[in-house]
Design an enzyme around this catalytic site. Structure first.
Site, PDB file in Angstrom:
ATOM      1  N   ASP A 114      44.655  15.382  35.161  1.00  0.00           N
ATOM      2  CA  ASP A 114      44.888  13.945  35.295  1.00  0.00           C
ATOM      3  C   ASP A 114      43.603  13.190  35.613  1.00  0.00           C
ATOM      4  O   ASP A 114      43.134  13.216  36.754  1.00  0.00           O
ATOM      5  CB  ASP A 114      45.934  13.711  36.395  1.00  0.00           C
ATOM      6  CG  ASP A 114      46.345  12.248  36.478  1.00  0.00           C
ATOM      7  OD1 ASP A 114      46.026  11.479  35.556  1.00  0.00           O
ATOM      8  OD2 ASP A 114      46.987  11.875  37.479  1.00  0.00           O
ATOM      9  N   ASP A 324      41.904   8.018  28.683  1.00  0.00           N
ATOM     10  CA  ASP A 324      42.802   8.715  29.587  1.00  0.00           C
ATOM     11  C   ASP A 324      43.218  10.051  28.985  1.00  0.00           C
ATOM     12  O   ASP A 324      43.577  10.130  27.811  1.00  0.00           O
ATOM     13  CB  ASP A 324      44.036   7.829  29.825  1.00  0.00           C
ATOM     14  CG  ASP A 324      44.947   8.378  30.894  1.00  0.00           C
ATOM     15  OD1 ASP A 324      44.465   9.161  31.741  1.00  0.00           O
ATOM     16  OD2 ASP A 324      46.140   8.030  30.892  1.00  0.00           O
TER      17      ASP A 324
END
Ligand SMILES: *[C@@H]1O[C@H](CO)[C@@H](O)[C@H](O)[C@H]1NC(C)=O
Length: 447
Positions: A114, A324
């Site tokens: 993440d 991301d």
């Protein structure tokens, strides 16, 4: 036996590799590069392309919403404290990173990679509230090198059991998933880069030993590995200066993707096109995340008439273009998406409609037509100093027998997110020392 997936087989193989190979020790800042394998969260799930896309679209939207809702961050609040109860990123993400913790018998962990959060944690024994996982919880008693972080440690936040001098943490993600437990320090065990064999030991890494883990977790993972710029994140603690990943096609579920902590091996040798770079830009509200400057989009031979300001930060800190790892499908603000949609509809000779399951734009094509045979327009993201020329399978795919779908979506906000579907078959290097993103097309399964 329920789903003896590649992932489980892989974890045994990893154990064997770790047991048999002589380790290299990492001390201080090192030029040693560590390697880890990545698996896609839906790999081995037996999903059709249509199901995969619908699942990815739903997760991408949920993540975009929760990343947006976290603004604005309280002023003066350090972005790096690992132990304060606050919202950090959406938990919902796409790839698991595999490595091991502890000595002399390293225990396998599979953590969701993440870039939107900093804490590293894994489910721990004895668990009070744990989610079902194929990965056994970490047993710190079985590791000789494991120790609890004392209250005086600089990594310890405000939460401490003074009596036992033990530091603990509570962490909440944007989607309300939480984890809490003790902060431990132990040796992390990675693979050496390909071709060299063996393992690399990284001593004294702080991580959460989660014994209260509630929320939206999945059974192929055991926790989360934060890769943001926060000082508790894995790349920051390892002090590597660079990290990278290279995602294989998510429709090839039997192939592993690779992540590197440190300078990736042979970036140039494995690149199938030019290596380009673009500077990271500072977000006023999320300085811990990875933003780039997007200047425009080309579809086919036409640069879309979009003003650069559509991708810039707004007064309130919203907007901007984030890279991301955890969002699957690239998302643009509605007005930008409309332009993109119109250009594809104009340039492809097939009737277009939104697919009811995924809500993506799809074209009714002659049965059996593959995307490459339809001669669809190329798609280029113009970044500051770099053009990201997307390979066709990274934005247009055949779905079912008679549909071609554009795998790009829109947000309800000003935010742009460059998602990992668009990063497939591209080696993405986060160069934290030089504060820039490097990328090169690559055959990720060959790394
Ligand atoms: C943890 O490891 C220790 C030492 O190997 C062992 O005695 C203990 O039973 C293990 N605990 C659990 C809950 O598996």
């Amino acid at each position: 036996m329920k789903d003896l997936s590649v992932l489980q087989v892989f974890s045994y193989a990893l154990f064997l590799a770790i047991m048999l190979a002589p380790p290299a020790m990492l001390a201080g800042r090192s030029s040693t590069t560590m390697r880890a394998d990545l698996t896609h969260v839906d790999s081995g799930g037996g999903f059709t392309r249509r199901q995969l896309l619908s699942r990815m679209a739903a997760r991408s939207r949920a993540r975009a919403t929760s990343l947006h809702q976290q603004r604005p961050r309280p002023r003066g609040h350090p972005a790096t404290l690992p132990v304060a109860p606050r919202d950090v990123g959406s938990y919902s993400t796409e790839y698991n990173i595999h490595f091991a913790i502890g000595t002399p018998r390293p225990q396998h962990v599979a953590l969701t990679l993440d870039t939107g959060s900093d804490l590293v944690w894994t489910q721990c024994k004895p668990c009070s509230v744990c989610f079902d996982s194929d990965i056994p919880a970490f047993n710190s008693t079985a590791s000789k090198t494991s120790r609890v972080l004392p209250c005086s440690d600089p990594m310890c936040g405000p939460l401490c059991f003074l009596k036992s001098n033990a530091c603990f943490y509570i962490y909440a993600y944007g989607d309300k998933s939480t984890t809490a437990g003790l902060l431990l320090r132990d040796t992390f065990v990675f693979r050496a880069p390909s071709g060299k064999g063996g393992t690399v030991l990284a001593p004294d890494i702080t991580f959460g030993c989660g014994v209260y883990n509630a929320g939206n977790y999945r059974n192929k993972e055991s926790g989360v590995a934060g890769f943001s710029r926060g000082r508790a994140s894995l790349p920051m603690q390892l002090n590597v200066g660079k990290f990278s990943y290279c995602f294989t096609s998510m429709f090839d579920s039997d192939k592993y993707s690779a992540a590197f902590l440190g300078t990736p091996d042979d970036l140039r040798a494995h690149a199938t096109g030019p290596i380009q770079s673009t500077p990271f830009v500072h977000s006023p509200t999320r300085p811990d995340l990875y933003y780039v400057q997007l200047k425009g989009i080309t579809v086919g031979s036409k640069r879309l008439p979009i003003d650069e300001s559509a991708f810039a930060f707004k007064e309130d800190g919203s907007g901007g273009a984030m890279v991301d790892s955890g969002t699957a499908i690239t998302m643009f603000p509605q007005a930008v998406y409309e332009q993109l949609r119109r250009a594809f509809v104009e340039q492809l000779p097939f009737p277009a409609a939104e697919d009811p399951q995924s809500n993506l734009l799809c074209f009714s094509s002659p049965p059996g037509l593959e995307a490459e045979d339809a001669n669809p327009p190329k798609l280029v993201f113009h970044l500051a100093g770099a053009d990201m020329d997307l390979p066709l399978p990274s934005y247009m795919i055949a779905m079912g027998d008679d549909q071609l779908c554009l795998v790009i979506d829109h947000t309800e906000t000003d935010d742009t997110v460059i998602g990992n579907f668009q990063q497939q078959n591209m080696h993405m290097v986060y160069d934290l020392e030089s504060n820039k993103l490097l990328f090169a097309p690559a055959q990720c399964d060959k790394l």
